[in-house]
Design an enzyme around this catalytic site. Structure first.
Site, PDB file in Angstrom:
ATOM      1  N   GLU A  96      -3.913 -14.706 -65.816  1.00 32.03           N
ATOM      2  CA  GLU A  96      -5.125 -14.037 -66.277  1.00 32.03           C
ATOM      3  C   GLU A  96      -5.149 -12.680 -65.573  1.00 32.03           C
ATOM      4  O   GLU A  96      -5.006 -12.627 -64.347  1.00 32.03           O
ATOM      5  CB  GLU A  96      -6.349 -14.863 -65.881  1.00 32.03           C
ATOM      6  CG  GLU A  96      -7.583 -14.262 -66.478  1.00 32.03           C
ATOM      7  CD  GLU A  96      -8.880 -14.964 -66.100  1.00 32.03           C
ATOM      8  OE1 GLU A  96      -8.829 -16.054 -65.500  1.00 32.03           O
ATOM      9  OE2 GLU A  96      -9.930 -14.374 -66.411  1.00 32.03           O
TER      10      GLU A  96
ATOM     11  N   ARG B 236       0.298 -26.830 -56.601  1.00 29.60           N
ATOM     12  CA  ARG B 236       0.294 -25.410 -56.308  1.00 29.60           C
ATOM     13  C   ARG B 236       0.815 -25.179 -54.896  1.00 29.60           C
ATOM     14  O   ARG B 236       0.816 -26.071 -54.059  1.00 29.60           O
ATOM     15  CB  ARG B 236      -1.084 -24.800 -56.503  1.00 29.60           C
ATOM     16  CG  ARG B 236      -2.190 -25.410 -55.678  1.00 29.60           C
ATOM     17  CD  ARG B 236      -3.564 -24.954 -56.148  1.00 29.60           C
ATOM     18  NE  ARG B 236      -3.788 -23.557 -55.879  1.00 29.60           N
ATOM     19  CZ  ARG B 236      -4.117 -22.648 -56.816  1.00 29.60           C
ATOM     20  NH1 ARG B 236      -4.246 -23.016 -58.083  1.00 29.60           N
ATOM     21  NH2 ARG B 236      -4.341 -21.398 -56.500  1.00 29.60           N
TER      22      ARG B 236
ATOM     23  N   LYS C 209      -7.077 -15.471 -56.113  1.00 25.22           N
ATOM     24  CA  LYS C 209      -7.315 -14.081 -56.487  1.00 25.22           C
ATOM     25  C   LYS C 209      -8.730 -13.631 -56.129  1.00 25.22           C
ATOM     26  O   LYS C 209      -8.938 -12.495 -55.715  1.00 25.22           O
ATOM     27  CB  LYS C 209      -7.082 -13.904 -57.987  1.00 25.22           C
ATOM     28  CG  LYS C 209      -5.607 -13.733 -58.311  1.00 25.22           C
ATOM     29  CD  LYS C 209      -5.404 -13.458 -59.785  1.00 25.22           C
ATOM     30  CE  LYS C 209      -5.577 -14.715 -60.586  1.00 25.22           C
ATOM     31  NZ  LYS C 209      -5.186 -14.581 -61.992  1.00 25.22           N
TER      32      LYS C 209
END
Ligand code: ATP
Ligand code: MG
Length: 561
Positions: free
Chosen positions: A37, A263, A273
């Site tokens: 994104e 992850r 982020k």
């Protein structure tokens, strides 16, 4: 936790192999995607996902797409789109075909939404956010049907079209899939698939005032692109039934499958982020590419090489169990790469002047030194030797015990790649600080032991005071001084290491280093690995960033076990 078996396989590689072996996937037909994104820069966790997705495509002769999952225009920006592409290329990967955008599929997604409405599987809901939460139920209690759930197909269609035409306010209506409010999986309790957002979009401009949800966009975009293996992180595991429900209930061209892996989490590091953006916005760091940031752009500026990052991602492996990787392993990866590949050089960080009283004032000798102790291909460098040289202030003491193997008044030391010196006297300033050391040198000691057979115990680095160049050196350290800065309820901003950056403005480098290209790495002997700053280094004003210190602690404790 064994993340990887000895053959370098991981469960996803095995799975693709198995799909090929069983005839479920034709040779060369694998298509993966990396779907960021564009709401921030990529970080080290994304590097793992990139290496995995692009790596699988490479290994199996397939393709990997780059697709921006751009469904949230309020948080997305073109500069992030640009930076993400640059980071992926720098890491050494290239995507198949054009850069793709989920927003290119908005027309198709809109048709899919109408398709669900026509099939009686979606409805326009007018509950507000709070009511919606109340109706949703909890992990232990089922939800309740929305009072708007039983509208007719015609009414839903008319309302949805009016939503699209901009006739309603933001937040007043949403389109929801009609699945099962009593499902044990909350993601299946009539999830929202379209929201009204009167937002300009970086790709589609003002064409849309309704935007599809991430869940409604992601899997369908995979299908539209013909993705065979849609690989994501474990937090999407609970979304998989919804992913599959959409695929099963829509006229999609192919049926991709979702697979999850754990992850990457690193200690002493935040990899979100949102949190990285806070560090930038609050000026705690100097931008997304600050060399202390765990962003790909930051690590690049810090002096990481693409090869070291790819190697690190291979080392951490791919598993389905969550874990925290020691940041020392990342540091080991870059240190190991630079040890093998970075040319050696000398730089004095905190200078003290030596005057070699028996060396002629105008004389310069060019002494050659190896570019690298084990790499003949890195050639030789020429070091000017002159009457005045700089050494590290730390490397001199007026008096010291035997453990101090550097320069002591009345004793000898060897200047690396040059001569043996004897310290004879000091000059002090008014405060009593030593500002100069006067020495004599032994002309027969270049590459030879002193004739009297008394070998100096230490070897120190040095730079010619008249022919060396002044440089700025930035000493970077870990950004956080807490092992888990953002876990267990910790406020990560409270754990920023106040000593993560020290700028030294009076450093001296051997003259050849001024001509280093930006991003060229070196080992500054005895001081660590450094890189010429990508943006600010020039031969007129050299700037070097410390990538990592010399000492490596990673694996030392474990290697016995
Ligand atoms: P963040 O939580 O930092 O905002 P994200 O998952 O929202 O990350 P995306 O842009 O959606 O960021 O991520 C693109 C891809 O990278 C996704 O497939 C995601 O699963 C993967 N990814 C993100 N963070 C990690 C991580 N720490 N380790 C491995 N893969 C990751
Ligand atoms: Mg995300």
């Amino acid at each position: 936790m064994s993340e990887k078996d000895v053959s370098g396989n991981n469960f996803l590689r095995n799975l693709v192999k198995e799909d090929i072996a069983q005839g479920r996937l034709a040779e060369g037909a694998l298509i993966t995607r990396f779907p960021p994104e564009p709401n921030g820069y990529l970080h080290v966790g994304h590097a793992k996902s990139i290496c995995l997705n692009f790596g699988l495509a490479q290994q199996f002769g397939g393709k990997c797409h780059l697709r921006f999952d751009d469904t949230n225009p309020a948080k997305e920006e073109q500069r992030y789109i640009d930076a993400i592409q640059e980071d992926i290329r720098w890491l050494g990967f290239s995507w198949d075909g054009p850069v793709r955008y989920a927003s290119s599929y908005f027309d198709t997604l809109y048709e899919y939404a109408e398709h669900l409405i026509q099939a009686g599987k979606a409805f326009v809901c007018e509950l507000n956010a709070e009511e919606m939460r109340e109706y949703r139920g909890t992990l232990t209690e089922p939800g309740r049907n929305s009072p708007y759930r039983d509208r007719s197909v015609e009414e839903n269609l008319a309302l949805f079209r009016a939503m699209r035409a901009g006739e309603f306010d933001e937040g007043s209506k949403v389109l929801r899939a009609k699945i099962d409010m009593s499902s044990g999986n909350i993601n299946l309790r009539d999830p929202v698939i379209y929201r009204i957002r009167k937002q300009h979009h970086h790709q589609t401009g003002d064409k849309w005032c309704i935007y599809p949800s991430y869940d409604f966009t992601h899997g369908q975009s995979d299908a539209i692109e013909g993705i065979t293996h849609s690989i994501c992180t474990l937090e999407f595991e609970d979304h998989r039934p919804l992913y599959e429900w959409f695929i099963a209930n829509l006229p999609v061209p192919v049926e991709p499958k979702q697979y999850e892996f754990a992850r990457l989490n690193l200690n002493y590091t935040v990899t979100s982020k949102r949190k990285l953006k806070a560090l930038v916005d609050e000026n705690i760091v100097d931008g997304w590419d600050d060399p202390r940031m765990p962003t790909i752009a930051g690590m690049r500026r810090r002096g990481f090489t693409p090869r070291s990052l790819r190697h690190f991602c291979e080392m951490v492996g791919v598993a389905r169990s969550e874990g925290v990787v020691d940041v020392a392993m990342l540091e080991h990866a870059i240190r190991d790469d630079l040890d093998k590949n970075a040319p050696r050089a000398m730089c004095v960080l905190e200078p003290l002047k030596l005057v070699i009283t028996n060396y002629p004032e105008d004389k310069v000798e060019w002494l050659s030194a190896p570019g690298h102790p084990n790499r003949d291909d890195l050639g030789e460098r020429q070091l000017p030797f002159t009457r005045e040289v700089f050494i590290e202030a730390d490397d001199f003491r007026e008096e010291a015990n035997k453990k101090f193997k550097r320069l002591v008044l009345g004793k000898k030391v060897r200047l690396r790649n040059a001569y043996v010196l004897l310290a004879e006297s000091v000059v002090k300033d008014d405060a009593g600080k030593v500002v100069e050391v006067h020495c004599s040198y032994d002309p027969g000691t270049h590459g030879e032991d002193p004739a009297d057979g008394v070998k100096p115990k230490g070897v120190i680095h040095w730079v010619s005071a008249s022919h060396g160049k002044r440089a700025q050196v930035r000493l970077y350290d870990r950004l956080f001084n807490h092992e888990a800065p953002d876990r267990g309820g910790e406020e990560f901003l409270d754990h920023v290491n106040p000593e993560s950056l020290k700028v030294l403005d009076n450093c001296w480098i051997e003259p050849g280093l001024a001509d280093a290209a930006p991003e060229q790495s070196f080992q500054f002997e005895r001081n660590g690995y450094f890189v010429a700053d990508r943006l600010e280094h020039s031969s007129a004003a050299p700037v070097f960033n410390r990538t990592i210190a010399l000492r490596d602690s990673w694996g030392k404790a474990e290697s016995n076990g």
